[in-house]
Design a protein around this motif. Sequence first.
Motif, short mmCIF file in Angstrom:
data_model
loop_
_atom_site.label_atom_id
_atom_site.label_comp_id
_atom_site.label_asym_id
_atom_site.label_seq_id
_atom_site.Cartn_x
_atom_site.Cartn_y
_atom_site.Cartn_z
N TYR A 121 0.86 -1.20 0.00
CA TYR A 121 0.00 0.00 0.00
C TYR A 121 0.89 1.24 0.00
O TYR A 121 2.09 1.14 0.26
CB TYR A 121 -0.89 0.00 1.25
N PRO A 122 0.32 2.42 -0.25
CA PRO A 122 1.14 3.64 -0.15
C PRO A 122 1.79 3.72 1.23
O PRO A 122 1.17 3.38 2.23
CB PRO A 122 0.11 4.77 -0.34
N THR A 123 3.04 4.14 1.25
CA THR A 123 3.78 4.20 2.51
C THR A 123 4.36 5.58 2.75
O THR A 123 4.76 6.26 1.82
CB THR A 123 4.91 3.14 2.53
N LYS A 124 4.38 5.96 4.03
CA LYS A 124 4.93 7.27 4.41
C LYS A 124 6.41 7.17 4.77
O LYS A 124 7.07 8.17 4.98
CB LYS A 124 4.19 7.81 5.64
N LEU A 125 6.91 5.94 4.87
CA LEU A 125 8.24 5.74 5.46
C LEU A 125 9.36 6.36 4.63
O LEU A 125 10.20 7.07 5.14
CB LEU A 125 8.50 4.24 5.66
#
Length: 197
Positions: A121-125
């Motif tokens: 999924y989209p990740t902020k990391l």
Amino acid sequence: MERFYLITGGVDWIEKLVPHGVKLVQLRIKDQPETEVCRQVARARDFCRQHGTQLIVNDYWQVALELGCDFVHLGQEDMDSADFAALRKAGVRFGLSTHDEAELDRALSYKPEYVALGPVYPTKLKKMKWAPQGLERVQRWKQMVGQTPLVAIGGLTPERLAGVFEAGADSAAVVTDILQAPDPVARTQEWVEACKP
């Protein structure tokens, strides 16, 4: 393979979260001098042994060898310089990151303990050059890896867990959802419960 796979940025996180039911944890240290890396890996090794938790050292395979750790995780770039013969000789297992089919073929040729696919999924990391892979890619990867355990990573939450396991992932790797939670301990306990078969 454990269904819940915690990834942390430092040994302090390991000491804080592992006692709450974590049985598989990765120590992913970035931008630290080697003396600090060695200090953290040694502390994490001893702490995880006391708690019956499997420690996986990210990137620093030489440090893992020197300090007697038995599991490392390598990204595609790390595979270029890793001495797989030395790791095997020392009985060190390894998991490998993959993002596309060429990387998957390469990873499987080393017969890893597991293959990781991300970001699901989209990740902020971190900034990723890959778009979110989605559950269909998880399904396809599972067919391609055969008996090799498949770790899903990237944007995972407890709410998304059922779909990830149904798609064929054997383990869910979690970073941001725990480390950036208002109460990381409570969130860890929630994940441990959610990952029970």
